[in-house]
Design a protein around this motif. Structure first.
Motif, mmCIF file in Angstrom:
data_model
loop_
_atom_site.group_PDB
_atom_site.id
_atom_site.type_symbol
_atom_site.label_atom_id
_atom_site.label_comp_id
_atom_site.label_asym_id
_atom_site.label_seq_id
_atom_site.Cartn_x
_atom_site.Cartn_y
_atom_site.Cartn_z
ATOM 1 N N HIS A 36 0.845 -1.200 0.000
ATOM 2 C CA HIS A 36 0.000 0.000 0.000
ATOM 3 C C HIS A 36 0.880 1.250 0.000
ATOM 4 O O HIS A 36 2.043 1.213 0.397
ATOM 5 N N PHE A 37 0.301 2.398 -0.444
ATOM 6 C CA PHE A 37 1.071 3.633 -0.486
ATOM 7 C C PHE A 37 0.237 4.807 0.008
ATOM 8 O O PHE A 37 -1.000 4.750 0.043
ATOM 9 N N LEU A 38 0.941 5.869 0.391
ATOM 10 C CA LEU A 38 0.316 7.118 0.851
ATOM 11 C C LEU A 38 0.934 8.279 0.092
ATOM 12 O O LEU A 38 2.158 8.353 -0.041
ATOM 13 N N ILE A 39 0.095 9.173 -0.398
ATOM 14 C CA ILE A 39 0.531 10.423 -1.018
ATOM 15 C C ILE A 39 -0.116 11.568 -0.245
ATOM 16 O O ILE A 39 -1.345 11.629 -0.126
ATOM 17 N N GLU A 40 0.708 12.488 0.283
ATOM 18 C CA GLU A 40 0.170 13.599 1.071
ATOM 19 C C GLU A 40 0.927 14.891 0.742
ATOM 20 O O GLU A 40 1.960 15.186 1.336
ATOM 21 N N PRO A 41 0.431 15.667 -0.225
ATOM 22 C CA PRO A 41 1.067 16.949 -0.541
ATOM 23 C C PRO A 41 0.566 18.064 0.378
ATOM 24 O O PRO A 41 -0.631 18.171 0.656
ATOM 25 N N TYR A 42 1.494 18.887 0.858
ATOM 26 C CA TYR A 42 1.197 20.082 1.649
ATOM 27 C C TYR A 42 1.536 21.317 0.823
ATOM 28 O O TYR A 42 2.551 21.340 0.126
ATOM 29 N N VAL A 43 0.728 22.353 0.933
ATOM 30 C CA VAL A 43 1.022 23.670 0.378
ATOM 31 C C VAL A 43 0.938 24.667 1.530
ATOM 32 O O VAL A 43 -0.026 24.649 2.297
ATOM 33 N N TYR A 44 1.950 25.544 1.649
ATOM 34 C CA TYR A 44 2.012 26.401 2.841
ATOM 35 C C TYR A 44 2.675 27.735 2.522
ATOM 36 O O TYR A 44 3.288 27.918 1.461
ATOM 37 N N ASP A 45 2.580 28.660 3.475
ATOM 38 C CA ASP A 45 3.216 29.974 3.382
ATOM 39 C C ASP A 45 3.833 30.292 4.733
ATOM 40 O O ASP A 45 3.117 30.548 5.704
ATOM 41 N N VAL A 46 5.170 30.242 4.806
ATOM 42 C CA VAL A 46 5.876 30.610 6.038
ATOM 43 C C VAL A 46 5.974 32.133 6.060
ATOM 44 O O VAL A 46 6.836 32.727 5.403
ATOM 45 N N SER A 47 5.095 32.762 6.809
ATOM 46 C CA SER A 47 4.972 34.218 6.805
ATOM 47 C C SER A 47 5.691 34.826 8.005
ATOM 48 O O SER A 47 5.451 34.438 9.156
#
Length: 272
Positions: A13-24
């Motif tokens: 089995h596999f997991l895909i977890e993309p994060y999008v962020y802004d270090v402000s």
């Protein structure tokens, strides 16, 4: 949002977890994306890759010239124990992560925003734990508690760099070793909605920079000093199904000799 799971994926089995962020922070925004790509090699052993992309906007001049690659990490996690209902023994795993210096970090010219890497190999050994509590109202509270130690190697540094050196500099830098503690709780509001909270503490022993600076080749030895960072990250999660969900949260970091940052993030989690 921040604490790695102690669970491992079933074999195949596999997991895909993309994060999008802004270090402000007060004078810049670090827009980025990192993606966990994990695969169950066996029921007890999960391996994976974590690529990072970024773009930095700065006050005045110095923005990134474009979206760039940050330092990539490869990791392996081996499960030692597994939680069972009625038992006080949590799930416990050992995680080994190697961060590779793939991101640009020196020869930045007048584009300090292009500095998305460290130039140094970093090895992190982490112990991950996870357990569950059934509350009086019948809902489930999941708790994670992780401890990690990171050790970095030396980076060769030329010209302007992420270490504050200027054009003409020739030398090296070694990021300080760091110690991290991360506790997290997830409260099940319903079958689809979950509230989450992370608390973190990191102690970094400081970066050492050695070399010669222009115009006279003056020798430089600089140590940034020990820093401590405290953070918290509330989040909310929604699951469309047993294998697809979304998370939205915000991480706040502050501390001693640590820049204060606020980082909103959104992630999609898919397991197959």
């Amino acid at each position: 949002m921040l604490a790695n799971s102690a669970a491992t994926l079933p074999r195949g089995h596999f997991l895909i977890e993309p994060y999008v962020y802004d270090v402000s922070s007060p004078h810049s925004d670090g827009f980025g994306s990192l993606t966990y790509m994990l695969y169950g090699l066996t029921d007890r052993l999960t391996v994976g890759l974590v690529p990072v992309l970024g773009y930095t906007r700065m006050d005045g001049r110095g923005d990134s010239s474009g979206v760039g690659l940050g330092d990539i990490s490869v990791q392996a996690q081996y499960r030692l124990t597994e939680f069972h209902e009625g038992s006080s023994l949590p799930t416990i795993s050992l995680q080994l992560q190697q961060t590779l210096p793939s991101g640009k970090y020196d020869r930045l010219g007048d584009r300090p925003g292009d500095g998305l890497g460290s130039g140094a190999d970093t090895t992190t050994l982490q112990v991950n734990t996870q357990t569950y509590f059934w509350l009086a109202n019948g809902r489930i509270l999941r708790m994670r508690f992780n401890v990690a130690q990171s050790v970095s190697g030396k980076a060769r540094v030329r010209d302007a760099s992420v270490y504050g050196t200027a054009d003409g500099f020739r030398g090296s830098a070694r990021p300080g070793n760091s110690f991290l503690v991360n506790a997290a709780w997830e409260y099940s509001l319903s079958q689809r909605w979950v509230l989450a909270l992370d608390l973190t503490y990191r102690r970094n022993h400081g970066t050492v920079v050695n070399g010669a600076a222009p115009p006279d080749g003056v020798l430089i030895r600089r140590h940034t000093g020990v820093s401590e960072a405290f953070g918290f990250a509330p989040a909310i999660e929604y699951s469309w199904s047993g294998n697809l969900g979304v998370l939205f949260g915000t991480r706040v970091i502050t501390g001693n000799h640590t820049a204060t940052t606020i980082t909103p993030a959104i992630a999609i989690n898919y397991v197959h």
